[in-house]
Scaffold this motif. Structure first.
Motif, PDB file in Angstrom:
ATOM      1  N   ILE A 192       0.861  -1.185   0.000  1.00 17.55           N
ATOM      2  CA  ILE A 192       0.000   0.000   0.000  1.00 17.55           C
ATOM      3  C   ILE A 192       0.897   1.235   0.000  1.00 17.55           C
ATOM      4  N   GLY A 193       0.846   1.993  -1.093  1.00 19.48           N
ATOM      5  CA  GLY A 193       1.591   3.243  -1.180  1.00 19.48           C
ATOM      6  C   GLY A 193       2.842   3.117  -2.026  1.00 19.48           C
ATOM      7  N   GLY A 224       5.282   5.395  -2.411  1.00 21.07           N
ATOM      8  CA  GLY A 224       6.327   6.361  -2.046  1.00 21.07           C
ATOM      9  C   GLY A 224       7.660   5.614  -2.072  1.00 21.07           C
ATOM     10  N   PRO A 225       8.746   6.277  -1.637  1.00 19.70           N
ATOM     11  CA  PRO A 225      10.043   5.602  -1.655  1.00 19.70           C
ATOM     12  C   PRO A 225      10.062   4.307  -0.853  1.00 19.70           C
ATOM     13  N   ALA A 226       9.342   4.240   0.268  1.00 22.10           N
ATOM     14  CA  ALA A 226       9.335   3.008   1.073  1.00 22.10           C
ATOM     15  C   ALA A 226       8.642   1.881   0.308  1.00 22.10           C
ATOM     16  N   LEU A 254      -0.478  -0.578  -4.572  1.00 23.19           N
ATOM     17  CA  LEU A 254      -1.666   0.287  -4.615  1.00 23.19           C
ATOM     18  C   LEU A 254      -1.244   1.722  -4.341  1.00 23.19           C
ATOM     19  N   GLU A 255      -1.680   2.644  -5.173  1.00 21.58           N
ATOM     20  CA  GLU A 255      -1.355   4.065  -4.932  1.00 21.58           C
ATOM     21  C   GLU A 255      -2.577   4.901  -5.286  1.00 21.58           C
ATOM     22  N   GLY A 256      -3.045   5.648  -4.292  1.00 28.08           N
ATOM     23  CA  GLY A 256      -4.251   6.445  -4.485  1.00 28.08           C
ATOM     24  C   GLY A 256      -3.994   7.800  -5.109  1.00 28.08           C
ATOM     25  N   GLY A 298       5.033   9.416  -3.855  1.00 25.54           N
ATOM     26  CA  GLY A 298       4.739   9.918  -2.509  1.00 25.54           C
ATOM     27  C   GLY A 298       5.110  11.391  -2.361  1.00 25.54           C
ATOM     28  N   LYS A 299       5.679  11.726  -1.192  1.00 27.72           N
ATOM     29  CA  LYS A 299       5.970  13.141  -0.904  1.00 27.72           C
ATOM     30  C   LYS A 299       7.053  13.703  -1.816  1.00 27.72           C
ATOM     31  N   THR A 345       8.241  17.710  -3.590  1.00 31.92           N
ATOM     32  CA  THR A 345       9.493  18.278  -3.082  1.00 31.92           C
ATOM     33  C   THR A 345      10.291  18.831  -4.256  1.00 31.92           C
ATOM     34  N   THR A 378      13.415  20.257  -4.561  1.00 29.82           N
ATOM     35  CA  THR A 378      14.811  19.856  -4.732  1.00 29.82           C
ATOM     36  C   THR A 378      15.230  18.935  -3.590  1.00 29.82           C
ATOM     37  N   ASN A 382      19.988  15.361  -0.494  1.00 30.18           N
ATOM     38  CA  ASN A 382      20.642  14.416   0.427  1.00 30.18           C
ATOM     39  C   ASN A 382      20.456  12.973  -0.024  1.00 30.18           C
ATOM     40  N   PHE A 435      -5.423   2.791  -7.008  1.00 23.48           N
ATOM     41  CA  PHE A 435      -6.561   2.830  -6.069  1.00 23.48           C
ATOM     42  C   PHE A 435      -6.058   3.119  -4.677  1.00 23.48           C
ATOM     43  N   ASN A 436      -6.945   3.649  -3.847  1.00 26.36           N
ATOM     44  CA  ASN A 436      -6.681   3.762  -2.420  1.00 26.36           C
ATOM     45  C   ASN A 436      -7.102   2.472  -1.747  1.00 26.36           C
ATOM     46  N   ALA A 437      -6.311   2.001  -0.792  1.00 27.82           N
ATOM     47  CA  ALA A 437      -6.773   0.901   0.070  1.00 27.82           C
ATOM     48  C   ALA A 437      -7.770   1.517   1.044  1.00 27.82           C
TER      49      ALA A 437
HETATM   50  C1  LIG Z   1       7.929  19.342   1.939  1.00 26.62           C
HETATM   51  C2  LIG Z   1       8.771  18.106   2.183  1.00 26.62           C
HETATM   52  C3  LIG Z   1      10.103  18.097   1.777  1.00 26.62           C
HETATM   53  C4  LIG Z   1      10.902  16.988   2.021  1.00 26.62           C
HETATM   54  N1  LIG Z   1      12.193  17.025   1.592  1.00 26.62           N
HETATM   55  C5  LIG Z   1      12.988  15.961   1.800  1.00 26.62           C
HETATM   56  C6  LIG Z   1      14.351  15.956   1.325  1.00 26.62           C
HETATM   57  O1  LIG Z   1      14.830  16.920   0.712  1.00 26.62           O
HETATM   58  N2  LIG Z   1      15.089  14.847   1.570  1.00 26.62           N
HETATM   59  C7  LIG Z   1      14.592  13.758   2.254  1.00 26.62           C
HETATM   60  O2  LIG Z   1      15.308  12.773   2.457  1.00 26.62           O
HETATM   61  N3  LIG Z   1      13.308  13.736   2.686  1.00 26.62           N
HETATM   62  C8  LIG Z   1      12.504  14.802   2.490  1.00 26.62           C
HETATM   63  N4  LIG Z   1      11.211  14.762   2.941  1.00 26.62           N
HETATM   64  C9  LIG Z   1      10.749  13.556   3.639  1.00 26.62           C
HETATM   65  C10 LIG Z   1      10.394  12.458   2.621  1.00 26.62           C
HETATM   66  O3  LIG Z   1       9.482  12.996   1.705  1.00 26.62           O
HETATM   67  C11 LIG Z   1       9.784  11.274   3.369  1.00 26.62           C
HETATM   68  O4  LIG Z   1      10.709  10.787   4.326  1.00 26.62           O
HETATM   69  C12 LIG Z   1       9.437  10.144   2.400  1.00 26.62           C
HETATM   70  O5  LIG Z   1       8.560  10.618   1.397  1.00 26.62           O
HETATM   71  C13 LIG Z   1       8.780   8.993   3.145  1.00 26.62           C
HETATM   72  O6  LIG Z   1       8.518   7.980   2.206  1.00 26.62           O
HETATM   73  P1  LIG Z   1       7.365   6.945   2.394  1.00 26.62           P
HETATM   74  O7  LIG Z   1       7.359   6.051   1.182  1.00 26.62           O
HETATM   75  O8  LIG Z   1       7.457   6.314   3.741  1.00 26.62           O
HETATM   76  O9  LIG Z   1       6.010   7.817   2.479  1.00 26.62           O
HETATM   77  P2  LIG Z   1       5.336   8.809   1.409  1.00 26.62           P
HETATM   78  O10 LIG Z   1       6.333   9.516   0.574  1.00 26.62           O
HETATM   79  O11 LIG Z   1       4.391   9.613   2.238  1.00 26.62           O
HETATM   80  O12 LIG Z   1       4.509   7.829   0.465  1.00 26.62           O
HETATM   81  C14 LIG Z   1       3.355   7.167   0.928  1.00 26.62           C
HETATM   82  C15 LIG Z   1       2.475   6.886  -0.288  1.00 26.62           C
HETATM   83  O13 LIG Z   1       1.403   6.049   0.122  1.00 26.62           O
HETATM   84  C16 LIG Z   1       0.206   6.493  -0.510  1.00 26.62           C
HETATM   85  N5  LIG Z   1      -0.902   6.042   0.321  1.00 26.62           N
HETATM   86  C17 LIG Z   1      -1.154   6.383   1.611  1.00 26.62           C
HETATM   87  N6  LIG Z   1      -2.275   5.763   2.042  1.00 26.62           N
HETATM   88  C18 LIG Z   1      -2.718   5.004   1.007  1.00 26.62           C
HETATM   89  C19 LIG Z   1      -3.849   4.125   0.847  1.00 26.62           C
HETATM   90  N7  LIG Z   1      -4.727   3.918   1.828  1.00 26.62           N
HETATM   91  N8  LIG Z   1      -4.014   3.508  -0.358  1.00 26.62           N
HETATM   92  C20 LIG Z   1      -3.120   3.712  -1.380  1.00 26.62           C
HETATM   93  N9  LIG Z   1      -2.027   4.541  -1.275  1.00 26.62           N
HETATM   94  C21 LIG Z   1      -1.844   5.179  -0.102  1.00 26.62           C
HETATM   95  C22 LIG Z   1       0.356   8.001  -0.565  1.00 26.62           C
HETATM   96  O14 LIG Z   1      -0.482   8.551  -1.574  1.00 26.62           O
HETATM   97  C23 LIG Z   1       1.853   8.156  -0.874  1.00 26.62           C
HETATM   98  O15 LIG Z   1       2.099   8.196  -2.280  1.00 26.62           O
HETATM   99  C24 LIG Z   1      10.377  15.850   2.692  1.00 26.62           C
HETATM  100  C25 LIG Z   1       9.026  15.847   3.084  1.00 26.62           C
HETATM  101  C26 LIG Z   1       8.226  16.941   2.827  1.00 26.62           C
HETATM  102  C27 LIG Z   1       6.769  16.927   3.267  1.00 26.62           C
END
Ligand SMILES: Cc1cc2nc3c(=O)[nH]c(=O)nc-3n(C[C@H](O)[C@H](O)[C@H](O)COP(=O)(O)OP(=O)(O)OC[C@H]3O[C@@H](n4cnc5c(N)ncnc54)[C@H](O)[C@@H]3O)c2cc1C
Length: 88
Positions: free
Chosen positions: A7-8, A10-12, A30-32, A37-38, A42, A44, A47, A77-79
């Motif tokens: 689910i999601g 993003g980078p994770a 799944l990605e809604g 992700g974030k 962003t 630039t 790091n 889709f969203n979960a």
């Molecule tokens: C403004 C800003 C600037 C940043 N700048 C930096 C930087 O320069 N360097 C750095 O290392 N980090 C930075 N970060 C932090 C970095 O963005 C996060 O650490 C990283 O995005 C976390 O990754 P993640 O995959 O855990 O979560 P996310 O990036 O939040 O991804 C989660 C994904 O899951 C999806 N999702 C959530 N719930 C559901 C659901 N129910 N069904 C389907 N999909 C779902 C979301 O839509 C999203 O795409 C920044 C954050 C912000 C807010």
């Protein structure tokens, strides 16, 4: 039917998918919203090893392409809920 459903995207989630796909598992992600992700919001990133500076959406696109090329099944889709059916 998937071996792993993430689910999601993003980078994770993308990292988890890369590892699972490279272990020959059938993976759905799944990605809604937008994949990446974030990172998508962003401007630039300065790091991330290997890039002194990279635009967030460009890095998101590059990660997404990598996981698509490995054969992930992308589900836009969203979960809504999770249900536990067994005791494991
Ligand atoms: C403004 C800003 C600037 C940043 N700048 C930096 C930087 O320069 N360097 C750095 O290392 N980090 C930075 N970060 C932090 C970095 O963005 C996060 O650490 C990283 O995005 C976390 O990754 P993640 O995959 O855990 O979560 P996310 O990036 O939040 O991804 C989660 C994904 O899951 C999806 N999702 C959530 N719930 C559901 C659901 N129910 N069904 C389907 N999909 C779902 C979301 O839509 C999203 O795409 C920044 C954050 C912000 C807010």
């Amino acid at each position: 039917m998937y071996d792993v459903l993430i689910i999601g995207a993003g980078p994770a989630g993308i990292s988890a998918a890369i590892y699972a796909l490279r272990n020959n598992l059938k993976v759905g992600i799944l990605e809604g919203e937008a994949p990446g992700g974030k990172m998508v919001f962003t401007a630039t990133i300065e790091n991330y090893p290997g890039y002194e500076s990279i635009n967030g959406p460009d890095l998101a696109y590059s990660m997404f392409n990598q996981v698509m090329n490995l054969g992930v099944n992308y589900l836009a889709f969203n979960a809504e809920s999770l249900k536990k059916e067994n005791d494991y």
